[in-house]
Design an enzyme around this catalytic site. Structure first.
Site, PDB file in Angstrom:
ATOM      1  N   ARG A  91       0.856  -1.189   0.000  1.00  0.00           N
ATOM      2  CA  ARG A  91       0.000   0.000   0.000  1.00  0.00           C
ATOM      3  C   ARG A  91       0.883   1.226   0.000  1.00  0.00           C
ATOM      4  O   ARG A  91       1.709   1.391   0.887  1.00  0.00           O
ATOM      5  CB  ARG A  91      -0.872   0.032   1.260  1.00  0.00           C
ATOM      6  CG  ARG A  91      -1.915  -1.007   1.308  1.00  0.00           C
ATOM      7  CD  ARG A  91      -3.025  -0.646   2.275  1.00  0.00           C
ATOM      8  NE  ARG A  91      -2.580  -0.304   3.609  1.00  0.00           N
ATOM      9  CZ  ARG A  91      -3.393  -0.003   4.608  1.00  0.00           C
ATOM     10  NH1 ARG A  91      -4.696   0.025   4.413  1.00  0.00           N
ATOM     11  NH2 ARG A  91      -2.946   0.278   5.802  1.00  0.00           N
ATOM     12  N   THR A 136      -1.137   7.446  -0.823  1.00  0.00           N
ATOM     13  CA  THR A 136      -2.430   7.297  -1.501  1.00  0.00           C
ATOM     14  C   THR A 136      -3.244   6.139  -0.937  1.00  0.00           C
ATOM     15  O   THR A 136      -4.448   6.053  -1.178  1.00  0.00           O
ATOM     16  CB  THR A 136      -2.210   7.008  -3.000  1.00  0.00           C
ATOM     17  OG1 THR A 136      -1.543   5.730  -3.109  1.00  0.00           O
ATOM     18  CG2 THR A 136      -1.344   8.065  -3.664  1.00  0.00           C
ATOM     19  N   ASP A 196       0.067  -3.927  12.334  1.00  0.00           N
ATOM     20  CA  ASP A 196       0.593  -4.197  10.988  1.00  0.00           C
ATOM     21  C   ASP A 196       0.986  -5.674  10.909  1.00  0.00           C
ATOM     22  O   ASP A 196       1.946  -6.118  11.541  1.00  0.00           O
ATOM     23  CB  ASP A 196       1.819  -3.308  10.726  1.00  0.00           C
ATOM     24  CG  ASP A 196       2.264  -3.401   9.278  1.00  0.00           C
ATOM     25  OD1 ASP A 196       2.291  -2.371   8.605  1.00  0.00           O
ATOM     26  OD2 ASP A 196       2.579  -4.528   8.823  1.00  0.00           O
ATOM     27  N   ASP A 213       4.641  -6.516   9.715  1.00  0.00           N
ATOM     28  CA  ASP A 213       5.660  -6.184  10.717  1.00  0.00           C
ATOM     29  C   ASP A 213       5.618  -7.154  11.895  1.00  0.00           C
ATOM     30  O   ASP A 213       6.658  -7.589  12.392  1.00  0.00           O
ATOM     31  CB  ASP A 213       5.471  -4.749  11.227  1.00  0.00           C
ATOM     32  CG  ASP A 213       5.948  -3.723  10.206  1.00  0.00           C
ATOM     33  OD1 ASP A 213       6.748  -4.082   9.332  1.00  0.00           O
ATOM     34  OD2 ASP A 213       5.505  -2.568  10.298  1.00  0.00           O
TER      35      ASP A 213
HETATM   36  C1  PRP Z   1      -1.169  -5.065   4.343  1.00  0.00           C
HETATM   37  C2  PRP Z   1      -1.942  -6.354   4.344  1.00  0.00           C
HETATM   38  C3  PRP Z   1      -2.722  -6.268   3.065  1.00  0.00           C
HETATM   39  C4  PRP Z   1      -3.016  -4.802   2.957  1.00  0.00           C
HETATM   40  C5  PRP Z   1      -4.433  -4.572   3.377  1.00  0.00           C
HETATM   41  O1  PRP Z   1      -0.071  -5.154   3.535  1.00  0.00           O
HETATM   42  O2  PRP Z   1      -1.149  -7.496   4.439  1.00  0.00           O
HETATM   43  O3  PRP Z   1      -2.008  -6.724   1.924  1.00  0.00           O
HETATM   44  O4  PRP Z   1      -2.130  -4.130   3.857  1.00  0.00           O
HETATM   45  O5  PRP Z   1      -4.780  -3.253   3.206  1.00  0.00           O
HETATM   46  P1  PRP Z   1      -5.863  -2.761   2.138  1.00  0.00           P
HETATM   47  O6  PRP Z   1      -7.048  -3.684   2.300  1.00  0.00           O
HETATM   48  O7  PRP Z   1      -6.150  -1.363   2.567  1.00  0.00           O
HETATM   49  O8  PRP Z   1      -5.249  -2.829   0.780  1.00  0.00           O
HETATM   50  P2  PRP Z   1       0.980  -3.947   3.369  1.00  0.00           P
HETATM   51  O9  PRP Z   1       0.583  -3.085   2.236  1.00  0.00           O
HETATM   52  O10 PRP Z   1       1.170  -3.290   4.706  1.00  0.00           O
HETATM   53  O11 PRP Z   1       2.293  -4.706   2.903  1.00  0.00           O
HETATM   54  P3  PRP Z   1       3.198  -5.794   3.658  1.00  0.00           P
HETATM   55  O12 PRP Z   1       2.416  -7.082   3.706  1.00  0.00           O
HETATM   56  O13 PRP Z   1       4.385  -5.883   2.790  1.00  0.00           O
HETATM   57  O14 PRP Z   1       3.514  -5.278   5.036  1.00  0.00           O
HETATM   58  N1  URA Z   2      -2.614  -3.765   6.950  1.00  0.00           N
HETATM   59  C1  URA Z   2      -2.271  -4.259   8.173  1.00  0.00           C
HETATM   60  O1  URA Z   2      -1.268  -4.964   8.300  1.00  0.00           O
HETATM   61  N2  URA Z   2      -3.043  -3.947   9.209  1.00  0.00           N
HETATM   62  C2  URA Z   2      -4.136  -3.191   9.105  1.00  0.00           C
HETATM   63  O2  URA Z   2      -4.830  -2.965  10.126  1.00  0.00           O
HETATM   64  C3  URA Z   2      -4.481  -2.693   7.843  1.00  0.00           C
HETATM   65  C4  URA Z   2      -3.704  -2.994   6.780  1.00  0.00           C
END
Ligand code: PRP
Ligand code: URA
Length: 210
Positions: A105, A109, A201, A204
């Site tokens: 994400r 944005t 998160d 993380d």
């Molecule tokens: C997180 C999660 C989803 C997304 C959900 O990933 O694992 O993929 O956010 O959010 P959304 O429904 O608003 O799109 P992130 O983008 O943080 O990436 P990561 O898994 O690499 O930490």
């Molecule tokens: N991605 C995450 O990892 N946690 C949230 O709560 C939303 C998006």
């Protein structure tokens, strides 16, 4: 409640989700819990797999009995956090192939940005289960489904641990044919599009990066 949304109220699943939410849960415990939850949920997500009758010789007699009809499956984690659900799924579905979609994400944005895609060669012949622990705005899930549909895939399920109403609504609006399986439906998103109360998160916490 929305149609085509399945929330697993099994006590074991709810118990493990509570442990996962706890900020005191360590990275090691978090990783184990995500794997266990994925395995428990795999049981329900595969409930509609077709069966065929076969004859098997037991030590006593011939039994007419049922085995999976050979429906081909692939699981597709959304990187990074979806990776945490792969081994749990494969424990129950050792015959499944695994594809990967990389999305993150954009912090400004909040829109998903694609950075990786590798799918099994025969992916269009397979039923796909997309894995991601979090369905927040739904942007990532919707983009992943669009991405798979553009490659000719027609049978897609989405499986997550925690979903926000906004994410469910977005995915259902963009892709009403895709059933959503989740362990919990939380009340809302905060101003940074994190699920409240959620678990923080997921990437993380899974990989110990913060
Ligand atoms: C997180 C999660 C989803 C997304 C959900 O990933 O694992 O993929 O956010 O959010 P959304 O429904 O608003 O799109 P992130 O983008 O943080 O990436 P990561 O898994 O690499 O930490
Ligand atoms: N991605 C995450 O990892 N946690 C949230 O709560 C939303 C998006």
């Amino acid at each position: 409640m929305e149609s085509n949304v399945f929330i697993f109220d099994h006590p074991l699943i709810q118990h493990k989700i509570s442990l996962l939410r706890d900020k005191r849960t360590t990275t090691k415990e978090f990783r184990e819990l995500v794997g266990e939850l994925a395995m428990l949920m795999a049981y329900e997500v595969t409930r509609d797999l077709p069966l065929k009758e076969v004859e098997i010789e037991t030590p006593i007699a011939i039994a007419k009995t049922q085995v999976l009809a050979g429906k081909k499956l692939a699981i597709v984690p959304i990187l990074r956090a979806g990776l945490g659900m792969v081994d749990g799924m494969l424990n129950l579905l050792p015959m499944a192939k695994v594809g990967h979609i990389g999305l993150y994400r954009d912090p400004k944005t909040l829109e998903p940005v694609e950075y990786y895609c590798k799918l099994p060669d025969d992916v269009t012949e397979r039923e796909i289960v997309i894995l991601d622990p979090m369905l927040a705005t739904g942007g990532s899930a919707s983009a992943a489904v669009t991405f798979l549909k553009e490659r000719g895939i027609t049978q897609i399920k989405f499986m997550c641990l925690i979903a926000a109403p906004e994410g469910i609504a977005r995915l259902q609006k963009d892709h009403p044919d895709v059933p959503i399986f989740c362990a919990a439906r939380d009340p809302r998103l905060n101003d940074h599009a994190y699920i409240v109360p959620g678990l923080g998160d997921a990437g993380d916490r899974l990989f110990g990066t913060k």
